[in-house]
Design a protein around this motif. Structure first.
Motif, mmCIF file in Angstrom:
data_model
loop_
_atom_site.group_PDB
_atom_site.id
_atom_site.type_symbol
_atom_site.label_atom_id
_atom_site.label_comp_id
_atom_site.label_asym_id
_atom_site.label_seq_id
_atom_site.Cartn_x
_atom_site.Cartn_y
_atom_site.Cartn_z
ATOM 1 N N ALA A 83 0.832 -1.209 0.000
ATOM 2 C CA ALA A 83 0.000 0.000 0.000
ATOM 3 C C ALA A 83 0.864 1.257 0.000
ATOM 4 C CB ALA A 83 -0.929 -0.015 1.211
ATOM 5 N N ALA A 84 1.924 1.253 0.803
ATOM 6 C CA ALA A 84 2.815 2.410 0.840
ATOM 7 C C ALA A 84 3.496 2.611 -0.512
ATOM 8 C CB ALA A 84 3.868 2.218 1.937
ATOM 9 N N SER A 85 3.983 1.516 -1.097
ATOM 10 C CA SER A 85 4.610 1.596 -2.409
ATOM 11 C C SER A 85 3.627 2.108 -3.459
ATOM 12 C CB SER A 85 5.146 0.216 -2.811
ATOM 13 O OG SER A 85 5.673 0.227 -4.113
ATOM 14 N N ALA A 86 2.369 1.669 -3.353
ATOM 15 C CA ALA A 86 1.351 2.083 -4.322
ATOM 16 C C ALA A 86 1.113 3.592 -4.255
ATOM 17 C CB ALA A 86 0.052 1.328 -4.062
ATOM 18 N N LEU A 87 1.012 4.126 -3.053
ATOM 19 C CA LEU A 87 0.758 5.553 -2.907
ATOM 20 C C LEU A 87 1.918 6.389 -3.453
ATOM 21 C CD1 LEU A 87 -0.929 5.418 0.587
ATOM 22 C CD2 LEU A 87 -1.968 6.373 -1.472
ATOM 23 N N ILE A 88 3.132 5.908 -3.251
ATOM 24 C CA ILE A 88 4.295 6.607 -3.817
ATOM 25 C C ILE A 88 4.194 6.637 -5.330
ATOM 26 C CG2 ILE A 88 6.803 6.515 -4.093
ATOM 27 C CD1 ILE A 88 6.910 5.171 -1.308
ATOM 28 N N ASP A 89 3.862 5.494 -5.931
ATOM 29 C CA ASP A 89 3.750 5.412 -7.391
ATOM 30 C C ASP A 89 2.637 6.315 -7.920
ATOM 31 O OD1 ASP A 89 5.829 3.777 -7.927
ATOM 32 O OD2 ASP A 89 4.634 2.063 -8.585
ATOM 33 N N ILE A 90 1.498 6.270 -7.258
ATOM 34 C CA ILE A 90 0.331 7.008 -7.748
ATOM 35 C C ILE A 90 0.616 8.510 -7.804
ATOM 36 C CG2 ILE A 90 -2.054 7.657 -7.208
ATOM 37 C CD1 ILE A 90 -2.337 4.814 -5.956
ATOM 38 N N TYR A 91 1.287 9.009 -6.770
ATOM 39 C CA TYR A 91 1.479 10.459 -6.677
ATOM 40 C C TYR A 91 2.925 10.886 -6.934
ATOM 41 C CZ TYR A 91 -3.240 10.355 -4.865
ATOM 42 O OH TYR A 91 -4.591 10.160 -4.727
ATOM 43 N N SER A 92 3.624 10.094 -7.740
ATOM 44 C CA SER A 92 5.013 10.439 -8.062
ATOM 45 C C SER A 92 5.108 11.539 -9.120
ATOM 46 C CB SER A 92 5.769 9.194 -8.546
ATOM 47 O OG SER A 92 5.162 8.673 -9.723
ATOM 48 N N ASP A 117 12.483 3.527 2.885
ATOM 49 C CA ASP A 117 13.410 4.587 2.466
ATOM 50 C C ASP A 117 12.797 5.433 1.342
ATOM 51 O OD1 ASP A 117 15.178 3.568 4.298
ATOM 52 O OD2 ASP A 117 16.412 2.494 2.828
ATOM 53 N N ASN A 118 12.112 4.757 0.407
ATOM 54 C CA ASN A 118 11.460 5.494 -0.683
ATOM 55 C C ASN A 118 10.377 6.430 -0.145
ATOM 56 O OD1 ASN A 118 13.034 4.242 -2.587
ATOM 57 N ND2 ASN A 118 11.479 2.737 -3.194
ATOM 58 N N LEU A 119 9.667 5.964 0.881
ATOM 59 C CA LEU A 119 8.600 6.783 1.461
ATOM 60 C C LEU A 119 9.185 8.050 2.094
ATOM 61 C CD1 LEU A 119 5.649 7.186 2.240
ATOM 62 C CD2 LEU A 119 6.071 5.797 4.289
ATOM 63 N N ILE A 120 10.263 7.897 2.818
ATOM 64 C CA ILE A 120 10.903 9.057 3.447
ATOM 65 C C ILE A 120 11.375 10.040 2.372
ATOM 66 C CG2 ILE A 120 12.887 9.796 4.818
ATOM 67 C CD1 ILE A 120 12.620 7.111 6.345
ATOM 68 N N ILE A 158 8.338 11.812 0.815
ATOM 69 C CA ILE A 158 7.819 12.873 1.690
ATOM 70 C C ILE A 158 8.673 14.130 1.576
ATOM 71 C CG2 ILE A 158 7.529 13.532 4.117
ATOM 72 C CD1 ILE A 158 6.693 10.586 4.641
ATOM 73 N N GLN A 159 9.976 13.934 1.570
ATOM 74 C CA GLN A 159 10.879 15.086 1.428
ATOM 75 C C GLN A 159 10.670 15.782 0.082
ATOM 76 O OE1 GLN A 159 14.642 13.133 2.027
ATOM 77 N NE2 GLN A 159 14.534 13.275 4.273
ATOM 78 N N TYR A 160 10.481 14.975 -0.961
ATOM 79 C CA TYR A 160 10.273 15.530 -2.299
ATOM 80 C C TYR A 160 8.994 16.367 -2.353
ATOM 81 C CZ TYR A 160 8.866 15.521 -7.234
ATOM 82 O OH TYR A 160 8.434 15.894 -8.477
ATOM 83 N N ARG A 161 7.910 15.820 -1.804
ATOM 84 C CA ARG A 161 6.640 16.549 -1.851
ATOM 85 C C ARG A 161 6.698 17.816 -0.984
ATOM 86 N NH1 ARG A 161 2.647 14.811 -5.631
ATOM 87 N NH2 ARG A 161 1.611 16.584 -4.636
ATOM 88 N N ARG A 162 7.430 17.757 0.100
ATOM 89 C CA ARG A 162 7.569 18.955 0.924
ATOM 90 C C ARG A 162 8.307 20.058 0.167
ATOM 91 N NH1 ARG A 162 9.087 16.236 6.805
ATOM 92 N NH2 ARG A 162 6.967 16.323 7.688
ATOM 93 N N ARG A 163 9.332 19.662 -0.575
ATOM 94 C CA ARG A 163 10.112 20.643 -1.319
ATOM 95 C C ARG A 163 9.273 21.302 -2.415
ATOM 96 N NH1 ARG A 163 14.315 16.765 -0.970
ATOM 97 N NH2 ARG A 163 13.877 16.089 -3.112
ATOM 98 N N LEU A 164 8.306 20.521 -2.971
ATOM 99 C CA LEU A 164 7.448 21.089 -4.009
ATOM 100 C C LEU A 164 6.607 22.238 -3.454
ATOM 101 C CD1 LEU A 164 6.110 17.936 -5.899
ATOM 102 C CD2 LEU A 164 7.756 19.624 -6.738
ATOM 103 N N GLY A 165 6.177 22.072 -2.204
ATOM 104 C CA GLY A 165 5.411 23.131 -1.554
ATOM 105 C C GLY A 165 4.081 23.412 -2.215
ATOM 106 N N LEU A 166 3.501 22.415 -2.858
ATOM 107 C CA LEU A 166 2.231 22.620 -3.553
ATOM 108 C C LEU A 166 1.084 22.687 -2.561
ATOM 109 C CD1 LEU A 166 2.674 20.156 -6.549
ATOM 110 C CD2 LEU A 166 2.960 22.635 -6.554
ATOM 111 N N GLN A 167 0.156 23.571 -2.806
ATOM 112 C CA GLN A 167 -1.013 23.728 -1.951
ATOM 113 C C GLN A 167 -2.266 23.332 -2.739
ATOM 114 O OE1 GLN A 167 -0.655 24.594 1.256
ATOM 115 N NE2 GLN A 167 1.568 24.718 0.916
ATOM 116 N N SER A 168 -3.302 22.953 -2.030
ATOM 117 C CA SER A 168 -4.561 22.606 -2.687
ATOM 118 C C SER A 168 -5.212 23.829 -3.282
ATOM 119 C CB SER A 168 -5.519 21.936 -1.696
ATOM 120 O OG SER A 168 -5.780 22.818 -0.615
#
Length: 684
Positions: free
Chosen positions: A607-616, A668-671, A674-684
């Motif tokens: 499930a964790a791997s799937a979420l990473i793939d979906i929102y990569s 490790d990929n999840l961590i 998370i760092q990658y998405r934080r750097r993007l700083g995208l807001q809804s």
């Protein structure tokens, strides 16, 4: 994603030819569901009668009473009918021995592992071993005699040999202990003697010998080494496989031709079991799969009509009398173990046709498990087979980075032309996964003809396993031409769903084959979804079905397959609602969500791997769900729980080391994600 391997569970007698799992346990329940209680005691008493005709009658009666009747079989078991029949194998009267052997054979193929285990524990091998030299001696006399023996005498010997060999075949699958005991008998020369002299013998014991050889050479080094050590054996098997008719095995075909096809299919399966073949030998000089096995098996699966066979079977079943008339059993004629009507014999012929199709599919499953084929070199094939053991835990990123070997566009000869896996194997396999009226037990009753139902359900599941391996191979080694055929992908997707819809999701006692169909079928759906990822959109009903199956299954690997299929459906760019539903469900499988406690570490990792793939890829339309529902915070909250779950994986358990490795990688990929998405700083 794991490939289906050739499994002992796909053999004829397991699942049981006449299943009894729908019956409550215990003799009392068997007694309450059987209509033949009053016949049991006289049979057991006559089994010990001083009158040989009574003993013979009792053995014949057992064969008649157990036909398609698991309740009565249980009752007879409770009265030690197995022990009584084994005792009769040393009877002073030959006719009693013949009938006892026939009854034991019928119990084996109808009852499966439990009865076979009971026979082994009650020392059936001791009398069986004494029959081998006797049968060999009689065979030699027949073959060497200047005048042929009486037809009746020969038929008796052939029937007896058939029954004994079939019993040994069933026993060899009971346990490793039974297999080792059978290995010690050194059966291979005895069995091969039937195949070598096949043109001079009745076909029935020859096929039984080939069936037994096929089972004995399945991952059994003792039998494999014995066969490979004799060039004459290899030449015989190759000749049978090469000379078998390359034609359909259908309801209307002559029975002799059908049996020749069956014998050829078995011989090709034996040769595949013992590969790599020793050099130099005639068999080692050919490309076994491309030149012999596929051209032989393809017509078998491509032209059989299951609806036609089922239609004929239903007509025959409707014409059967409901109860065997024991008082009308005639013992005046020549002893015969079956005593079946013409309708029953026709049903057996239909079942034999279905079993040959099942066998062909089982062998094809093994071929598809070795795809993609890197080369014709033996070393390359071995490496591919070794690697497939570890592919279960490979995530989609790793699968897509595999070497660019393309099994789909590699050409395979069919004797008259060429075909590809997608164009020639997939269509007939899809036709064989669709259930018929007799394919599964009714939800509230038993099948009107359990042997036909058992064979049909085995065919559907075997065809699904072939498809599973084909699409896993395509997922592992992408083919641009196949992936570009989105219409073809949608057709496969819809056909698999259509077949599973007919199967239904009502599992439980007596419905184990329905459940197995789903467990294999969802693997096919995952493979198809990976191959056509981004172009397949699941319906709301399909998505909910996958979620319900994931939650309801007790099998961890089935849960992982469901999650994998859902992951791919979530990546259809324009289905924002489906993406939202799937993502929210996957988040529930991660700690600290309460529902995550109901799932194992493997499901959590998937499930964790799937979420990473979906929102990569944050540029896709459905990424709005990730931002709008603050999924990043859910993932942050799950890191520590996933870390603990991965740390708790026992590396000493089977598959534990690989699962631990993959878990650490996903953590490790999840961590990093998370760092990658934080750097993007995208807001809804």
């Amino acid at each position: 994603m794991g490939k289906s391997q050739k499994k002992r569970s796909m053999r004829r007698h397991n699942p049981m030819r006449v299943p009894d799992s729908h019956l409550p346990k215990g003799l009392a329940s068997a007694s309450s569901t059987s209509t033949k209680n009053e016949a049991i005691l006289p049979i057991i008493q006559k089994m010990e009668s001083p009158d040989a005709s009574d003993r013979k009658w009792a053995c014949v009666a057992v064969s008649n009473l157990i036909q398609n009747d698991p309740s009565t079989r249980r009752l007879l078991q409770g009265k030690n009918v197995v022990g009584a029949l084994i005792t009769r194998l040393t009877d002073s009267e030959e006719e009693v021995v013949i009938e006892a052997m026939g009854a034991l054979r019928n119990l084996c193929i109808d009852g499966g592992y439990d009865i076979c285990a009971e026979m082994y524990n009650k020392n059936i091998l001791t009398p069986l071993k004494t029959f081998i030299p006797k049968i060999s001696g009689m065979l030699s006399q027949y073959l060497e005699a200047s005048k042929p023996a009486l037809e009746n005498t020969q038929r008796l010997m052939y029937d007896f040999a058939d029954n004994m060999i079939t019993t040994l075949w069933c026993l060899s699958e009971t346990s490793n202990k039974a297999l080792n005991a059978i290995n010690a008998i050194n059966l291979i020369p005895f069995l091969m003697s039937f195949l070598v002299s096949r043109d001079k013998l009745s076909i029935a014991p020859v096929i039984a010998a080939a069936q037994c050889l096929y089972v004995l050479t399945d991952d059994n080094s003792v039998a494999i080494d014995t066969l490979k050590s004799d060039a004459g054996y290899l030449s015989c098997l190759l000749t049978i496989a090469q000379s078998a008719p390359r034609s359909s095995i259908s309801n209307g075909k002559d029975a002799t031709d059908q049996r020749r096809i069956t014998l050829g299919v078995l011989s090709s399966g034996i040769l595949r079991n013992i590969t790599p073949l020793p050099q130099p030998s005639a068999a080692s000089a050919v490309d076994l799969d491309k030149d012999i096995v596929l051209p032989l098996l393809h017509p078998v699966i491509a032209s059989v009509s299951l609806p036609e066979i089922v239609s004929n079977a239903q007509k025959l079943v409707d014409g059967l009398t409901s109860e065997p008339q024991l008082e009308k059993l005639s013992l005046k004629d020549t002893p015969r173990s079956d005593h079946k009507s013409s309708a029953e014999l026709e049903l057996e012929q239909l079942e034999a046709t279905l079993r040959t199709v099942q066998l062909a599919l089982e062998i094809l499953t093994g071929i598809c498990a070795t795809l993609p084929e890197p080369s014709a070199e033996i070393e390359g094939e071995d490496e591919a087979e070794d690697e497939e053991i570890d592919v279960d835990m490979t995530d989609d990123h790793e699968m897509m980075d595999a070497d660019d070997m393309n099994p789909v566009e590699s050409e395979t000869h069919d004797g008259s032309g060429k075909f590809t896996v997608m164009s020639s194997l997939v269509p007939p396999l899809l036709s064989l996964i669709h259930p018929t009226a007799l394919s599964f037990n009714p939800l509230a009753a038993s099948s009107p003809h359990p042997p036909t139902t058992s064979a049909l359900s085995a065919i559907h599941i075997s065809a699904m396993e072939c498809l599973n391996n084909i699409f896993l191979s395509l997922a592992t080694s992408p083919s641009p031409s196949v992936s570009a055929d989105t219409e073809g992908g949608r057709k496969v997707w819809n056909e698999v769903w259509a077949s599973l819809a007919v199967v239904g999701t009502e599992f439980g006692l007596g419905q184990e084959r329905r459940q197995e169909m789903w467990e294999v079928g969802v693997g096919v759906l995952w493979g198809v979804a990976v191959v056509w990822k981004g172009t397949l959109s699941g319906t709301e009903e399909q998505i909910q079905t996958l979620i319900q199956l994931c939650e309801g299954s007790s099998d961890e690997k089935t849960k992982v397959k469901c999650i994998g299929a859902l992951e791919c459906l979530a990546q259809y760019p324009h289905s924002i609602t489906s993406n939202q539903i799937i993502a929210h469900y996957l988040l529930k499988l991660l700690p600290p969500a309460p529902a995550s406690a109901l799932f194992g570490a493997e499901s959590m990792i998937q499930a964790a791997s799937a979420l990473i793939d979906i929102y990569s890829d944050e540029t896709l339309p459905y990424d709005v769900n990730f931002r709008q529902y603050d999924m990043l915070q859910n993932l942050v909250a799950s890191v520590e729980g996933i870390r603990k779950a991965v740390r708790g994986i026992d590396k000493k358990k089977p598959g534990g080391r690989e699962l631990r490795r993959r878990g650490e990688e996903v953590r490790d990929n999840l961590i990093a994600f998370i760092q990658y998405r934080r750097r993007l700083g995208l807001q809804s």
